[in-house]
Design a protein around this motif. Sequence first.
Motif, mmCIF file in Angstrom:
data_model
loop_
_atom_site.group_PDB
_atom_site.id
_atom_site.type_symbol
_atom_site.label_atom_id
_atom_site.label_comp_id
_atom_site.label_asym_id
_atom_site.label_seq_id
_atom_site.Cartn_x
_atom_site.Cartn_y
_atom_site.Cartn_z
ATOM 1 N N ILE A 5 15.626 -7.843 10.622
ATOM 2 C CA ILE A 5 15.442 -8.388 9.277
ATOM 3 C C ILE A 5 14.797 -7.286 8.427
ATOM 4 O O ILE A 5 13.922 -6.559 8.920
ATOM 5 N N PRO A 6 15.209 -7.125 7.156
ATOM 6 C CA PRO A 6 14.565 -6.102 6.312
ATOM 7 C C PRO A 6 13.050 -6.263 6.309
ATOM 8 O O PRO A 6 12.538 -7.381 6.307
ATOM 9 N N GLY A 7 12.352 -5.134 6.338
ATOM 10 C CA GLY A 7 10.888 -5.170 6.341
ATOM 11 C C GLY A 7 10.299 -5.077 7.738
ATOM 12 O O GLY A 7 9.081 -5.011 7.890
ATOM 13 N N VAL A 8 11.166 -5.077 8.756
ATOM 14 C CA VAL A 8 10.680 -4.962 10.140
ATOM 15 C C VAL A 8 10.946 -3.538 10.630
ATOM 16 O O VAL A 8 12.007 -2.965 10.347
ATOM 17 N N TYR A 9 9.982 -2.977 11.336
ATOM 18 C CA TYR A 9 10.054 -1.591 11.829
ATOM 19 C C TYR A 9 11.301 -1.391 12.687
ATOM 20 O O TYR A 9 11.532 -2.121 13.659
ATOM 21 N N ILE A 60 1.920 -9.576 14.008
ATOM 22 C CA ILE A 60 1.222 -10.241 12.905
ATOM 23 C C ILE A 60 2.187 -10.591 11.777
ATOM 24 O O ILE A 60 1.914 -11.456 10.947
ATOM 25 N N SER A 61 3.327 -9.914 11.761
ATOM 26 C CA SER A 61 4.305 -10.106 10.683
ATOM 27 C C SER A 61 5.239 -11.281 10.992
ATOM 28 O O SER A 61 5.840 -11.338 12.067
ATOM 29 N N ARG A 62 5.359 -12.174 10.010
ATOM 30 C CA ARG A 62 6.255 -13.324 10.159
ATOM 31 C C ARG A 62 7.701 -12.857 10.376
ATOM 32 O O ARG A 62 8.409 -13.369 11.227
ATOM 33 N N ARG A 63 8.107 -11.857 9.600
ATOM 34 C CA ARG A 63 9.480 -11.341 9.725
ATOM 35 C C ARG A 63 9.718 -10.730 11.102
ATOM 36 O O ARG A 63 10.793 -10.869 11.689
ATOM 37 N N ALA A 64 8.701 -10.020 11.608
ATOM 38 C CA ALA A 64 8.852 -9.408 12.931
ATOM 39 C C ALA A 64 8.953 -10.497 14.002
ATOM 40 O O ALA A 64 9.808 -10.416 14.896
ATOM 41 N N ALA A 65 8.103 -11.501 13.911
ATOM 42 C CA ALA A 65 8.141 -12.575 14.917
ATOM 43 C C ALA A 65 9.497 -13.273 14.906
ATOM 44 O O ALA A 65 10.071 -13.566 15.964
ATOM 45 N N LEU A 66 10.047 -13.486 13.703
ATOM 46 C CA LEU A 66 11.364 -14.122 13.601
ATOM 47 C C LEU A 66 12.439 -13.206 14.192
ATOM 48 O O LEU A 66 13.320 -13.643 14.943
ATOM 49 N N MET A 117 6.018 -2.957 4.585
ATOM 50 C CA MET A 117 6.399 -2.059 5.685
ATOM 51 C C MET A 117 5.236 -1.230 6.201
ATOM 52 O O MET A 117 5.155 -0.931 7.389
ATOM 53 N N ALA A 118 4.303 -0.831 5.283
ATOM 54 C CA ALA A 118 3.218 0.063 5.700
ATOM 55 C C ALA A 118 2.356 -0.555 6.796
ATOM 56 O O ALA A 118 1.696 0.157 7.556
ATOM 57 N N GLY A 183 8.816 12.217 10.084
ATOM 58 C CA GLY A 183 9.692 11.359 9.294
ATOM 59 C C GLY A 183 9.183 11.332 7.858
ATOM 60 O O GLY A 183 8.247 12.060 7.500
ATOM 61 N N PRO A 184 9.746 10.446 7.030
ATOM 62 C CA PRO A 184 9.377 10.413 5.615
ATOM 63 C C PRO A 184 7.893 10.113 5.377
ATOM 64 O O PRO A 184 7.299 10.661 4.449
ATOM 65 N N VAL A 185 7.272 9.260 6.203
ATOM 66 C CA VAL A 185 5.874 8.883 5.966
ATOM 67 C C VAL A 185 4.960 10.090 6.178
ATOM 68 O O VAL A 185 4.130 10.428 5.308
ATOM 69 N N LEU A 186 5.120 10.780 7.294
ATOM 70 C CA LEU A 186 4.253 11.937 7.557
ATOM 71 C C LEU A 186 4.589 13.106 6.636
ATOM 72 O O LEU A 186 3.693 13.852 6.235
ATOM 73 N N THR A 187 5.853 13.241 6.293
ATOM 74 C CA THR A 187 6.224 14.322 5.371
ATOM 75 C C THR A 187 5.486 14.118 4.046
ATOM 76 O O THR A 187 4.934 15.070 3.477
ATOM 77 N N ALA A 188 5.425 12.875 3.587
ATOM 78 C CA ALA A 188 4.732 12.579 2.317
ATOM 79 C C ALA A 188 3.221 12.784 2.441
ATOM 80 O O ALA A 188 2.537 12.956 1.434
ATOM 81 N N ARG A 189 2.696 12.745 3.677
ATOM 82 C CA ARG A 189 1.239 12.875 3.874
ATOM 83 C C ARG A 189 0.828 14.254 4.357
ATOM 84 O O ARG A 189 -0.337 14.462 4.726
#
Length: 217
Positions: A5-9, A60-66, A117-118, A183-189
């Motif tokens: 589902i969108p929003g899940v890792y 903890i994420s509802r979307r992840a649990a689903l 997502m974060a 990846g994009p997150v670490l590249t930005a940091r």
Amino acid sequence: MLLRIPGVYAPQDDTWLLADAMAEHSLDADTRVLDLCTGTGALAVRAAKLGAGSVTAIDISRRAALTATLNSRVNGHTIRVLRGDLTAPVRGERFDLVISNPPYVPAEDDRIPGTGMARAWDAGTDGRALLDRICTQAPDILAPEGTLLVAQSALSGVDKTHVMLEEQGLQADIVARREIAFGPVLTARRRMLESRGVITADQRSEEIVVIRARRHR
Ligand SMILES: C[S@@+](CC[C@H](N)C(=O)[O-])C[C@H]1O[C@@H](n2cnc3c(N)ncnc32)[C@H](O)[C@@H]1O
């Protein structure tokens, strides 16, 4: 097959490194597995495929649990999926194998995102918000002969994990490691992490490790 589902890792190198480390364990009908921070449930499904007798997955994420529930079903497994904060939903229970690929990316500050997502990667300034809790809670959820397998980046203090687990009376070893490109997150940091001395100016990759902990034998 894994749905998401969108929003899940989306399962990535760290997921598969941990999956490979788990495959080194012999899982059978007596093995109770707990997947903390399950995301899509990729690792929980893998544990069920490897023959674990029971698998519990928490996020903890509802979307992840689903998503994890859906993936359990489409893969023909029965996985108990619980939504909640780390080990809270299984207080008082014990597991033979606890696996976790938690958020471990050093963030701008110590705020932990409540949504979005974060929440899948941000783990406070030092990247240890979840790792420290996993280390201290491990003895409470491990069966006497139980094993913890936890993935993390070398950027978030592998030695600290090692020391904390040993302080809990567990023997800790690195059982897998892989160098992966930022990846994009670490590249930005990069600039932020370089200014803190966490990475070097020319660094473009991080080492991911899997740490195994079990009681001293
Ligand atoms: C890096 S992702 C890993 C997902 C999956 N295990 C994998 O390897 O593909 C981390 C997951 O931890 C979940 N998470 C974050 N904080 C949590 C908490 N306090 N308790 C349980 N899950 C949490 C996020 O929602 C996210 O799904």
